[in-house]
Design an enzyme around this catalytic site. Structure first.
Site, PDB file in Angstrom:
ATOM      1  N   ASP A  83      37.296  37.576  43.180  1.00 49.57           N
ATOM      2  CA  ASP A  83      38.686  37.284  42.819  1.00 49.57           C
ATOM      3  C   ASP A  83      39.645  37.946  43.802  1.00 49.57           C
ATOM      4  O   ASP A  83      39.674  39.168  43.929  1.00 49.57           O
ATOM      5  CB  ASP A  83      38.962  37.771  41.402  1.00 49.57           C
ATOM      6  CG  ASP A  83      40.356  37.418  40.927  1.00 49.57           C
ATOM      7  OD1 ASP A  83      40.960  36.480  41.494  1.00 49.57           O
ATOM      8  OD2 ASP A  83      40.852  38.055  39.987  1.00 49.57           O
ATOM      9  N   ASP A  87      44.799  32.829  45.300  1.00 46.60           N
ATOM     10  CA  ASP A  87      44.176  33.306  44.071  1.00 46.60           C
ATOM     11  C   ASP A  87      42.880  32.574  43.781  1.00 46.60           C
ATOM     12  O   ASP A  87      42.890  31.436  43.306  1.00 46.60           O
ATOM     13  CB  ASP A  87      45.157  33.136  42.901  1.00 46.60           C
ATOM     14  CG  ASP A  87      44.690  33.889  41.662  1.00 46.60           C
ATOM     15  OD1 ASP A  87      43.572  34.443  41.684  1.00 46.60           O
ATOM     16  OD2 ASP A  87      45.439  33.925  40.673  1.00 46.60           O
TER      17      ASP A  87
END
Length: 373
Positions: free
Chosen positions: A251, A113
């Site tokens: 992201d 992440d």
């Protein structure tokens, strides 16, 4: 998504600029160990997009209201306290990496992440509760390289900016708490440990959370590896100010790319014009440019690329242009933000086949094509 969704990355993990690489696989793809557990169902396309909306809303909310003093934070008193408000982005990312933690090392599958600032894994003795994960839960008492972080250290204090929640203290040990936009959370002790990436690449004293109370949509992974870092051949007539107003992030946990409203409007209009030979169909969640390809054996897809201020163009692979629920509902994998002040989010669908380089110490990110087949 299958093997075509594999990404590779290089990330600076220490101040001496040593670099390492890891193979990143889709959580529900054929190469994922989590996929072998048939009790963990893969989300539907609609569910993925709903999770995406929650994550994007949380990212925008967090970055548009930065905490500077922490006076409104919820204080974590001990390892059994559940954070009472959102402090970061959704933790149910799409990609995982397998790393070794501790000495001797224990193999763990963590959600990869780039939109989260803290790494954590579930730890014994699970003082409150641990959700079901694929591998054996990490036991810090069995590792000779594990150390606790004290409550008085600057590292502990820095957790406020990383999680949005003021850290607590228990038996002189720093206690972290993080809650995500989907109400998933992790609370536990903050420590330092040896992280092994490959047989020849290992890093000592990597800070991470040793979760004692963890609940949420983590899909059988052991936790999160947080790596938060702050069309058709014709260049669209979009002013650079449209992108500089709010900035942008890359992201790995957001599925599609979210553009400023003006930029998305231009992209959609151009894309629809170039795809006018194909029949439009109903929207799929937030995706409003969808096509029915059920009557076609081949299609022609317009090229999409991103231009950076340095003059570099990053071309999106054809596999990163669409997001589909079926052959009769194949959608442009971009969406528009609701506000021009919301930052651009470069999602993981567009990162397919790209080799992505993260240099945290220099504050740079780089791209190379053909990172995987």
């Amino acid at each position: 998504m299958g093997d075509s969704a594999i990404i590779f990355f290089v990330y600076t993990l220490s101040s001496n600029d040593t670099k390492a690489s890891l193979k990143v696989v889709h959580k529900h793809g054929p190469c994922s160990k989590l996929n072998q557990d048939k009790t963990i169902a893969a989300p539907t396309p609609t569910e993925i997009l709903l999770q995406d909306q929650s994550r994007v809303k949380s990212i925008h909310s967090r970055l548009s209201n930065p905490k500077t003093s922490g006076e409104n934070d919820v204080k974590v008193i001990d390892a059994t306290t559940i954070p009472a408000k959102d402090g970061s982005v959704v933790g149910s990312g799409s990609y995982i990496v397998t790393v070794g933690l501790g000495t001797p090392q224990k193999e763990l599958s963590l959600i990869f992440d780039t939109g989260s600032d803290i790494t954590w894994t579930q730890c014994q003795p699970c003082a409150t509760i641990c959700y079901k994960q694929m591998e054996q839960i990490f036991d810090p008492s069995q590792s000779t390289s594990y150390t606790n972080i004290s409550c008085s250290s600057s590292i502990c204090s820095s957790l406020t900016s990383a999680t949005g929640i003021t850290p607590g203290c228990a038996s002189s040990t720093c206690v972290y708490g993080i809650q995500y936009g989907d109400s998933s959370f992790s609370v536990g002790f903050f420590g330092a440990e040896k992280l092994t990436l490959t047989p020849t690449e290992a890093f000592n004293n990597i800070y991470f959370g040793c979760g004692q109370n963890n609940q949420g949509l983590f899909g059988g992974s052991a936790g999160i590896l947080g790596l938060g870092i702050n069309v058709g051949g014709t260049k669209l007539a979009i002013s650079a100010s449209v992108f500089s107003t709010a900035g942008a992030i890359i992201d790995s946990g957001t599925t599609i790319t979210w553009l400023p409203p003006a930029a998305y409007s231009e992209l959609r209009a151009s894309f629809r014009n170039l795809m006018s030979n194909y029949p439009l169909t109903s929207a799929l969640g937030t995706l409003d440019t969808c096509y029915d390809f059920s009557s076609y054996s081949t299609i022609s897809v317009p090229k999409i690329g991103f231009f950076f201020s340095s003059g570099i163009e990053v071309d999106i692979d054809v596999s990163g242009v669409f997001f589909a629920s079926s052959i009769s509902q194949v959608c442009l994998a971009f969406a528009g933000n609701s506000d021009a002040a919301d930052l651009l989010i470069f999602g993981n669908v567009q990162q397919k086949t790209l080799e992505v380089f993260y240099d945290g110490s220099a504050g740079k990110v780089g791209f190379a094509p053909g990172g995987c087949s």
